[in-house]
Each structure stands twice: as structure tokens, then as C-alpha cells.
Design an enzyme around this catalytic site. Sequence first.
Site, PDB file in Angstrom:
ATOM      1  N   ASN A  10      34.044  67.113  35.725  1.00  0.00           N
ATOM      2  CA  ASN A  10      35.148  67.548  34.865  1.00  0.00           C
ATOM      3  C   ASN A  10      34.549  68.154  33.602  1.00  0.00           C
ATOM      4  O   ASN A  10      34.064  67.436  32.738  1.00  0.00           O
ATOM      5  CB  ASN A  10      36.029  66.335  34.522  1.00  0.00           C
ATOM      6  N   TRP A  11      34.597  69.472  33.535  1.00  0.00           N
ATOM      7  CA  TRP A  11      33.950  70.151  32.391  1.00  0.00           C
ATOM      8  C   TRP A  11      34.781  70.093  31.116  1.00  0.00           C
ATOM      9  O   TRP A  11      34.334  70.552  30.067  1.00  0.00           O
ATOM     10  CB  TRP A  11      33.689  71.612  32.747  1.00  0.00           C
ATOM     11  N   LYS A  12      36.024  69.596  31.219  1.00  0.00           N
ATOM     12  CA  LYS A  12      36.933  69.582  30.066  1.00  0.00           C
ATOM     13  C   LYS A  12      37.001  71.007  29.461  1.00  0.00           C
ATOM     14  O   LYS A  12      36.919  71.976  30.213  1.00  0.00           O
ATOM     15  CB  LYS A  12      36.489  68.547  29.037  1.00  0.00           C
ATOM     16  N   HIS A 100      44.636  62.450  33.570  1.00  0.00           N
ATOM     17  CA  HIS A 100      43.416  62.097  32.836  1.00  0.00           C
ATOM     18  C   HIS A 100      43.829  61.442  31.515  1.00  0.00           C
ATOM     19  O   HIS A 100      44.831  61.841  30.910  1.00  0.00           O
ATOM     20  CB  HIS A 100      42.587  63.358  32.573  1.00  0.00           C
ATOM     21  N   GLU A 102      42.800  61.767  28.609  1.00  0.00           N
ATOM     22  CA  GLU A 102      42.935  62.701  27.479  1.00  0.00           C
ATOM     23  C   GLU A 102      44.295  63.404  27.535  1.00  0.00           C
ATOM     24  O   GLU A 102      44.906  63.677  26.503  1.00  0.00           O
ATOM     25  CB  GLU A 102      41.765  63.704  27.486  1.00  0.00           C
ATOM     26  N   GLU A 172      39.105  55.008  35.339  1.00  0.00           N
ATOM     27  CA  GLU A 172      38.373  55.474  34.164  1.00  0.00           C
ATOM     28  C   GLU A 172      38.760  54.637  32.949  1.00  0.00           C
ATOM     29  O   GLU A 172      39.784  54.939  32.288  1.00  0.00           O
ATOM     30  CB  GLU A 172      38.726  56.931  33.871  1.00  0.00           C
ATOM     31  N   GLY A 178      33.282  59.392  27.468  1.00  0.00           N
ATOM     32  CA  GLY A 178      32.649  60.185  26.418  1.00  0.00           C
ATOM     33  C   GLY A 178      32.054  59.345  25.291  1.00  0.00           C
ATOM     34  O   GLY A 178      31.718  59.866  24.232  1.00  0.00           O
ATOM     35  N   SER A 218      31.233  57.778  31.307  1.00  0.00           N
ATOM     36  CA  SER A 218      29.814  57.852  30.962  1.00  0.00           C
ATOM     37  C   SER A 218      28.883  57.621  32.156  1.00  0.00           C
ATOM     38  O   SER A 218      27.832  56.988  32.018  1.00  0.00           O
ATOM     39  CB  SER A 218      29.491  56.882  29.815  1.00  0.00           C
TER      40      SER A 218
HETATM   41  C1  PEP Z   1      35.836  62.293  32.203  1.00  0.00           C
HETATM   42  O1  PEP Z   1      35.902  63.376  31.644  1.00  0.00           O
HETATM   43  O2  PEP Z   1      36.694  61.980  33.046  1.00  0.00           O
HETATM   44  C2  PEP Z   1      34.740  61.388  31.860  1.00  0.00           C
HETATM   45  C3  PEP Z   1      34.617  60.265  32.524  1.00  0.00           C
HETATM   46  O3  PEP Z   1      33.896  61.777  30.849  1.00  0.00           O
HETATM   47  P1  PEP Z   1      32.429  61.174  30.535  1.00  0.00           P
HETATM   48  O4  PEP Z   1      31.678  61.137  31.847  1.00  0.00           O
HETATM   49  O5  PEP Z   1      31.839  62.093  29.545  1.00  0.00           O
HETATM   50  O6  PEP Z   1      32.625  59.778  30.009  1.00  0.00           O
END
Ligand code: PEP
Length: 257
Positions: A10-12, A100, A102, A172, A178, A218
Amino acid sequence: MTRRPLISGNWKMNNNHYEAIQSVQKLHYLLPKETLEEVDVSIHPPFTDLRSVQTVIEVDEMEFALGAQHCHWEDSGAFTGEVSPAFLEKLNVAYVVAGHSERRELFGETDEMVNRKIVAIQNHQMVPIMCVGETLDEREAGNTETKVLGQVVAGLDGRSNEQIASLVIAYEPIWAIGTGKTATAEDAQTVCAAIRGKVAEIADSATAEAVRIQYGGSVKAANATELMGQPDVDGALVGGASLDPDEFARLIQFSTP
Ligand code: PEP
């Protein structure tokens, strides 16, 4: 049943379409063919990159699936700034992230909206990756399973066993996204097993055995093997570490069974 692992990058809101092409080409160059025979890899770039990434994947016959980070539940209409699932299907998008944290936290997505998206994504022959997870406060109050399993039930409302079996759930923990903090492999396993148990309850045990459950928060090359080694963890949703093709290629290789 052996579930095929799915690693999703997931590049966001990172990488413009030129950077996206380079990144996908480099990732493909770094991955041995044998790895891609054992693991599914989906790449979720920003919307403006989708057409470019689709083209490079198809022209170079890369074994990557194209993914989106989000979509609306309607096919068309007065929804300024939104993206239709029908348009994603036309771009050969295979996986779409729904809910997600976010999107839930920053853009007010509710369980009901997530459920409507899941219906729309499946109506367009794409696979939803439904994200669920608890905040740090909820975790510290001992409410992890109440929150996460509640999101699972609400998100899957009205879906048939067959539809549930074909989708992906990503556990998650919000405090791990992040932040560099990762759930321990045991914690990830406990919650993923509880999710599978809940799926068995709302559908049946064959459906629970089939549904793929990712861990996200992470994940990097250094912790991938341990996390992916857990019996109920079938892959990873990866943010930060998927932006660096060298790191992401290592992570994917360390995730193979
Ligand atoms: C994500 O964007 O879903 C995520 C888990 O980010 P990260 O791996 O940076 O924690």
C-alpha cells in the site's frame, strides 16, 4: 487447506506515475520467478498511477496484481473526487482496500460505508481487502477483540459464505501502522485466529478455512518470516516498507512458505 499468501504493498499517497513505473520494474527485476510462483503480490499505487502501472504489468507480463487503495460504492454520479469501482474494474484492478484505518480515522468511513464498498467491489469481480484494527486506547482497555470482531461482523453483513471465502481481511492494529511498532507474532496470531473463529461463526468452518487474513502494521523484511510463519496469518498489508523495492523484495521473499 493451504491458503496462498498475499503480500500487498500500500503506497498510500506516495510515488507519482513516473516513480511508480520505475518502482514496479525494479521490484520485478529483484524477485526470482520461483518466489512469485508461491506468493501473490498486489501493488496499490495512488489512483493517478493506476493506468501506468497497469500498462507496465501487462506489457512486461509481470506476475503482480494491480490494487487500489479505496473506492466509492456507487458506479457513477455526483460524488466529486471519488472513484468508481466500475472504473477500477476497467483498469483490471484485482484487489481494492476497504476501510483502511487512515480512511476511517481521517475521512470518516464507517462500518456501514465499508460494507457498501465490499458489496460494490465484489459486484465488479474484484477482491476486497477489508481492514480492521484497534486503537492503542482500545487495546490498553482490553477491547481489541470486541472492536476488531465487531468490524468484521459489520463489514461482512449480508455477504454469502462464498463471497466471504473469496475476500481478504487485514488485521491492522492502528497503533502499529507507520509507527515502527509491530504486534508480536503471538499477538498477531491470536487476533487473526479470533477473526477466523468469528468467520466460522457467521458463515461456516469451510469459509473460515478459506478466507485469507493478512497482518499489517510496520511489517518489514526483518519481521516478515516470524509473522508469516503464524498459522492464521496468510500474508501482509505493507505500507512504508513497500516503497523501497529492495526492502519490499526481501520482505516478499522472507514471506514465502
Ligand atoms: C498500511 O499502510 O496499511 C500499513 C500497515 O503501513 P505500515 O506498514 O507503514 O505500518
